[in-house]
Design a protein around this motif. Sequence first.
Motif, PDB file in Angstrom:
ATOM      1  N   ARG A 138     -55.083  81.688  53.049  1.00 24.53           N
ATOM      2  CA  ARG A 138     -56.003  81.937  54.144  1.00 24.53           C
ATOM      3  C   ARG A 138     -55.491  83.172  54.887  1.00 24.53           C
ATOM      4  O   ARG A 138     -54.294  83.301  55.129  1.00 24.53           O
ATOM      5  N   VAL A 139     -56.396  84.050  55.234  1.00 23.93           N
ATOM      6  CA  VAL A 139     -56.050  85.284  55.940  1.00 23.93           C
ATOM      7  C   VAL A 139     -56.852  85.321  57.228  1.00 23.93           C
ATOM      8  O   VAL A 139     -58.095  85.305  57.192  1.00 23.93           O
ATOM      9  N   SER A 140     -56.186  85.339  58.345  1.00 21.98           N
ATOM     10  CA  SER A 140     -56.877  85.344  59.629  1.00 21.98           C
ATOM     11  C   SER A 140     -57.835  86.529  59.720  1.00 21.98           C
ATOM     12  O   SER A 140     -57.449  87.670  59.492  1.00 21.98           O
ATOM     13  N   GLY A 141     -59.096  86.237  60.028  1.00 19.71           N
ATOM     14  CA  GLY A 141     -60.098  87.280  60.178  1.00 19.71           C
ATOM     15  C   GLY A 141     -60.755  87.719  58.891  1.00 19.71           C
ATOM     16  O   GLY A 141     -61.560  88.655  58.902  1.00 19.71           O
ATOM     17  N   ALA A 142     -60.446  87.059  57.764  1.00 20.99           N
ATOM     18  CA  ALA A 142     -60.999  87.474  56.475  1.00 20.99           C
ATOM     19  C   ALA A 142     -61.489  86.272  55.684  1.00 20.99           C
ATOM     20  O   ALA A 142     -61.169  85.117  55.985  1.00 20.99           O
ATOM     21  N   SER A 181     -70.589  92.509  60.369  1.00 24.58           N
ATOM     22  CA  SER A 181     -69.452  93.166  61.014  1.00 24.58           C
ATOM     23  C   SER A 181     -69.532  93.114  62.530  1.00 24.58           C
ATOM     24  O   SER A 181     -68.525  93.268  63.220  1.00 24.58           O
ATOM     25  N   GLU A 182     -70.731  92.886  63.054  1.00 23.04           N
ATOM     26  CA  GLU A 182     -70.911  92.811  64.505  1.00 23.04           C
ATOM     27  C   GLU A 182     -69.949  91.800  65.124  1.00 23.04           C
ATOM     28  O   GLU A 182     -69.450  91.989  66.239  1.00 23.04           O
ATOM     29  N   TYR A 183     -69.639  90.742  64.401  1.00 23.27           N
ATOM     30  CA  TYR A 183     -68.776  89.685  64.937  1.00 23.27           C
ATOM     31  C   TYR A 183     -67.305  90.088  64.968  1.00 23.27           C
ATOM     32  O   TYR A 183     -66.500  89.417  65.611  1.00 23.27           O
ATOM     33  N   LEU A 188     -66.132  80.216  72.633  1.00 22.43           N
ATOM     34  CA  LEU A 188     -65.357  81.348  73.138  1.00 22.43           C
ATOM     35  C   LEU A 188     -64.289  81.767  72.134  1.00 22.43           C
ATOM     36  O   LEU A 188     -64.048  82.962  71.924  1.00 22.43           O
ATOM     37  N   ASN A 189     -63.643  80.792  71.501  1.00 21.00           N
ATOM     38  CA  ASN A 189     -62.650  81.121  70.481  1.00 21.00           C
ATOM     39  C   ASN A 189     -63.292  81.842  69.302  1.00 21.00           C
ATOM     40  O   ASN A 189     -62.741  82.815  68.783  1.00 21.00           O
ATOM     41  N   ALA A 190     -64.472  81.371  68.891  1.00 21.17           N
ATOM     42  CA  ALA A 190     -65.178  82.003  67.773  1.00 21.17           C
ATOM     43  C   ALA A 190     -65.648  83.406  68.138  1.00 21.17           C
ATOM     44  O   ALA A 190     -65.688  84.302  67.290  1.00 21.17           O
ATOM     45  N   TYR A 191     -65.999  83.595  69.406  1.00 15.61           N
ATOM     46  CA  TYR A 191     -66.491  84.887  69.891  1.00 15.61           C
ATOM     47  C   TYR A 191     -65.373  85.925  69.931  1.00 15.61           C
ATOM     48  O   TYR A 191     -65.542  87.057  69.456  1.00 15.61           O
ATOM     49  N   TYR A 192     -64.234  85.527  70.468  1.00 13.45           N
ATOM     50  CA  TYR A 192     -63.133  86.468  70.631  1.00 13.45           C
ATOM     51  C   TYR A 192     -62.191  86.521  69.418  1.00 13.45           C
ATOM     52  O   TYR A 192     -61.498  87.520  69.212  1.00 13.45           O
ATOM     53  N   HIS A 193     -62.135  85.444  68.630  1.00 11.51           N
ATOM     54  CA  HIS A 193     -61.229  85.392  67.475  1.00 11.51           C
ATOM     55  C   HIS A 193     -61.993  84.901  66.246  1.00 11.51           C
ATOM     56  O   HIS A 193     -61.749  83.801  65.752  1.00 11.51           O
ATOM     57  N   PRO A 194     -62.915  85.701  65.726  1.00  9.27           N
ATOM     58  CA  PRO A 194     -63.709  85.261  64.578  1.00  9.27           C
ATOM     59  C   PRO A 194     -62.851  84.973  63.352  1.00  9.27           C
ATOM     60  O   PRO A 194     -61.927  85.725  63.043  1.00  9.27           O
TER      61      PRO A 194
END
Length: 294
Positions: free
Chosen positions: A70-74, A178-180, A205-211
């Motif tokens: 798992r890769v954070s943000g990918a 990519s907008e996210y 909020l977590n999903a918004y700031y840390h997708p």
Amino acid sequence: MKLIVAVDSRWGIGKNGDLLKSIPDDMLYYRATTRGKVVVMGYTTLLSLPNSKPAPGRLNLVLADIPGLRVSGAVVCSTMEQLHRLIGCFAPDDVFDIGGGSMYRQLLPYCCAAHITKMRFDGDADTYIPDLDALPEWSVESESELKEHEGTPYSFVVYKNAAPMALPEAAHKSTDMSEYFRKREPIAVDLFDDEAYKSELLALLNAYYHPLADGFGAEDVDRFFSEGSDRSFEQYLRDRRLIAAPEDFEALANTFSPDKAEAKHRICVTKEALDDFASSLTLSAALLADRFKA
């Protein structure tokens, strides 16, 4: 999909895991061309990015046959077949193959266009891509004027493939994913004195700031294909609170109280204040609003 790469006079792209030459104008061209797009890469290419982290402002798809990765943000795919199906969830113009060599060779037949920075020098490469000038289905669509950097002439050439192979087509396409993953502005949201609502708001909020903060692994991709056939990939991620858009906050408030009759407070939680907000959820709406003023 498309591909983008810089090549030398023999269509070499790298040596010892590094670029043959760094040309600032080429870096700017790469960023401008792929910004706001979906980028596809192998795991080695991911590790070569700054800090070995996904490219910002883009949805990163990584092919890696590493169990449980798992890769954070990918998003990680474990097989080429899985990657093909996922690429089919997006419009062809929105997807760019960014390497490395194996990825370029395997995905080239599916590319409708190639953005090539042609450098006029021999970089003694150990990694190559096919010579598009020698492939009958590929032709030059456009070429920039010849430029030069530190004695190396180069130009930007766009090739077109007359007969790209088809990828599996998803019934529901995602657009502008990519907008996210772009820098998020602070967001003002409604606050209700309800613990379930506060918990859901924190998840948003977590999903918004840390997708995709915990990453999206190959097993998650399989789950999407088995569960999400009636939704786009974007909607699937939004429904699972893995990414979020401003309108999701409005939808949450409307679901809780359609007429906003119970909304007493409007607050603003920045990315920097998110941890403080999470630890303060036991406070009343009034106290929270005093701490996180809109």
